[in-house]
Design an enzyme around this catalytic site. Structure first.
Site, mmCIF file in Angstrom:
data_model
loop_
_atom_site.group_PDB
_atom_site.id
_atom_site.type_symbol
_atom_site.label_atom_id
_atom_site.label_comp_id
_atom_site.label_asym_id
_atom_site.label_seq_id
_atom_site.Cartn_x
_atom_site.Cartn_y
_atom_site.Cartn_z
ATOM 1 N N GLU A 139 -1.607 -5.449 8.177
ATOM 2 C CA GLU A 139 -0.770 -4.931 9.501
ATOM 3 C C GLU A 139 -1.612 -5.451 10.815
ATOM 4 O O GLU A 139 -2.742 -5.525 10.726
ATOM 5 C CB GLU A 139 -0.829 -3.397 9.469
ATOM 6 C CG GLU A 139 0.004 -3.120 8.124
ATOM 7 C CD GLU A 139 0.123 -1.215 7.999
ATOM 8 O OE1 GLU A 139 -0.272 -0.878 9.071
ATOM 9 O OE2 GLU A 139 0.886 -1.023 7.080
ATOM 10 N N ASP A 152 0.808 -1.072 -0.039
ATOM 11 C CA ASP A 152 -0.229 0.192 0.042
ATOM 12 C C ASP A 152 0.807 1.170 -0.090
ATOM 13 O O ASP A 152 0.645 2.260 -0.062
ATOM 14 C CB ASP A 152 -0.926 0.039 1.364
ATOM 15 C CG ASP A 152 -0.308 -0.040 2.451
ATOM 16 O OD1 ASP A 152 0.805 -0.002 2.691
ATOM 17 O OD2 ASP A 152 -1.113 -0.020 3.678
ATOM 18 N N LYS A 192 -1.004 -9.832 2.559
ATOM 19 C CA LYS A 192 -0.474 -8.970 3.749
ATOM 20 C C LYS A 192 -1.471 -7.925 4.437
ATOM 21 O O LYS A 192 -2.057 -7.218 3.846
ATOM 22 C CB LYS A 192 0.932 -8.343 3.206
ATOM 23 C CG LYS A 192 1.832 -7.723 4.604
ATOM 24 C CD LYS A 192 3.149 -7.132 4.335
ATOM 25 C CE LYS A 192 2.864 -5.694 3.587
ATOM 26 N NZ LYS A 192 2.404 -4.850 4.743
ATOM 27 N N GLU A 214 8.882 -3.736 10.946
ATOM 28 C CA GLU A 214 9.339 -2.646 10.370
ATOM 29 C C GLU A 214 9.503 -1.748 11.880
ATOM 30 O O GLU A 214 9.081 -1.712 12.564
ATOM 31 C CB GLU A 214 8.118 -1.992 9.739
ATOM 32 C CG GLU A 214 8.363 -0.400 9.159
ATOM 33 C CD GLU A 214 7.349 -0.012 8.009
ATOM 34 O OE1 GLU A 214 6.524 -0.854 7.744
ATOM 35 O OE2 GLU A 214 7.734 1.128 7.762
HETATM 36 O O1 KIV Z 1 3.484 -1.436 1.666
HETATM 37 C C1 KIV Z 1 4.528 -1.694 1.796
HETATM 38 O O2 KIV Z 1 5.328 -1.434 0.736
HETATM 39 C C2 KIV Z 1 5.085 -2.282 3.050
HETATM 40 C C3 KIV Z 1 6.680 -2.498 3.010
HETATM 41 C C4 KIV Z 1 7.139 -1.158 3.405
HETATM 42 C C5 KIV Z 1 6.933 -3.445 4.099
HETATM 43 O O3 KIV Z 1 4.328 -2.714 3.830
#
Ligand code: KIV
Length: 288
Positions: free
Chosen positions: A139, A68, A137, A205
């Site tokens: 968070e 994102d 993915k 991160e």
């Molecule tokens: O959205 C993204 O690019 C990320 C990375 C920084 C891990 O979450």
């Protein structure tokens, strides 16, 4: 260079596709798990379009994240917060089309999974069915564990993301996470919770290097560091940061491997100059 897949000429009979003429298989979460057992490090880059993704795929990057971060790197937003699921589906489908070997991970944007596990599963299904990604993915640590469990149970590989989670910029800011005993304990707890829920890897991160090393040793799934030191199993960088496309000062954890912004500017200036002076198009660029 370390690679999760062999060069075509060194493929063993077991690695040959089952059907003649079938495309070479993509990297899978099983390959990622095996790399952890072998102690083999790997690199992940973001990509937001087919052409850039094809360059990374051909360079042997085994995992490409349609992050994102497209918000502040590709779409002109101030942060990742405004990014919509439609935008991720659209750009992720381009990245899938531009690649043959890499595992493509699609990011679940802010607002597409927080409400409840059902919402997360519906969003992840769209990324898998419409964009063709191999994994998603999201968070969050303990708070996202029910979402991870439902998606993994439905057959969708999930990469977790803890520590600094940019979608929470309005509450966390952009500070290093996990400093101090309580915060470090919470980070370890978050890492264990996402592992228990079935995540195949976890992004760490902006976490102190020593804590990232502890989490990496504690988990049997790979940690993917960004601003988390050298002891993670893998590393990820936003491609525009790594290639020097991003304007201005980069964060401390970024290493710039190129100066694409300067090069692209040089191309534009030289082209414009040639057009203005009449040097382009020349006879060799002109049809008879
Ligand atoms: O959205 C993204 O690019 C990320 C990375 C920084 C891990 O979450």
């Amino acid at each position: 260079m370390t690679s999760l897949w062999p060069a075509p000429e060194s493929a063993t009979p077991e690695q040959e596709p089952a059907y003649s003429g079938a495309p070479a298989p993509r990297v899978t979460v099983r390959d990622i798990a095996a790399a952890k057992w072998r102690g083999e490090k790997w690199a992940m880059l973001t990509a937001y379009d087919a052409m850039t993704a094809s360059v990374f795929d051909q360079a042997g990057i085994p995992v490409i994240l349609v992050g994102d971060t497209m918000g502040d790197n590709h779409l002109g937003y101030d942060s990742t917060v405004p990014v919509t699921l439609e935008e991720v589906v659209f750009l992720a489908s381009a990245v899938v089309r531009g690649t043959r070997r890499a595992l493509i991970v699609g990011d679940l944007p802010f607002g597409s999974y927080q409400r409840d596990p059902g919402q997360a599963l519906r969003s992840a299904m769209r990324l898998v069915k419409e964009a063709g990604v191999g994994a998603v993915k999201l968070e969050g640590g303990e708070r996202s564990a029910p979402q991870i469990e439902l998606m993994v149970g439905a057959g969708i590989p999930v990469m977790a993301h803890i520590g600094l989670t940019p979608q929470s910029v309005n509450t966390l800011g952009h500070r290093v996470q996990g400093r101090g005993e309580t915060a470090a304990r919470q980070l370890l707890q978050d890492a264990r919770a996402v592992r228990k829920a079935g995540a195949f890897a976890v992004v760490l991160e902006a976490v102190p290097g020593a804590l990232a090393a502890e989490v990496t040793a504690d988990l049997d799934i790979p940690t993917v560091g960004i601003g988390a030191g050298p002891d993670c199993d893998a590393q990820v960088l936003v491609w525009t940061d790594a290639a020097g496309m991003t304007e201005g000062r980069a964060p401390r954890f970024v290493k710039r491997y190129g100066d694409i912004r300067q090069s692209l500017g040089d191309v534009a200036r030289a082209y414009a100059e040639d057009v203005v002076t009449g040097a382009f198009p020349a006879p060799e660029h002109t049809y008879a």
